[in-house]
Design a protein around this motif. Sequence first.
Motif: not given
Length: 85
Positions: A49-65
């Motif tokens: 859940e933590n990894i999904k949340l981080a990846l989904d939220s990062s897209k809203k900021l245009s941050l890319e892992f």
Amino acid sequence: QQRLSDYPNLTIEDLSSSWQNGLAFCAIVHSFDNTLISMNTLSSENRDENIKLALDSSKKLSLEFSFDHQQIMSQEEIDKVQIVE
């Protein structure tokens, strides 16, 4: 490490095991916009859940892992190269 130093329940000691539970990824996103993730509701036991949340939220900021959810979940230990890319 410096960006995440204000998170008392998060210790970054290395580039692999410190990232395993996904909290460090969430903290990175939170450090840019604290309205996207409520850090005090997260548990280190909820890696998926933590990894999904981080990846989904990062897209809203245009941050890319440099990895996606499936890549990171398929590894027992996170690849150090993926963290720094």
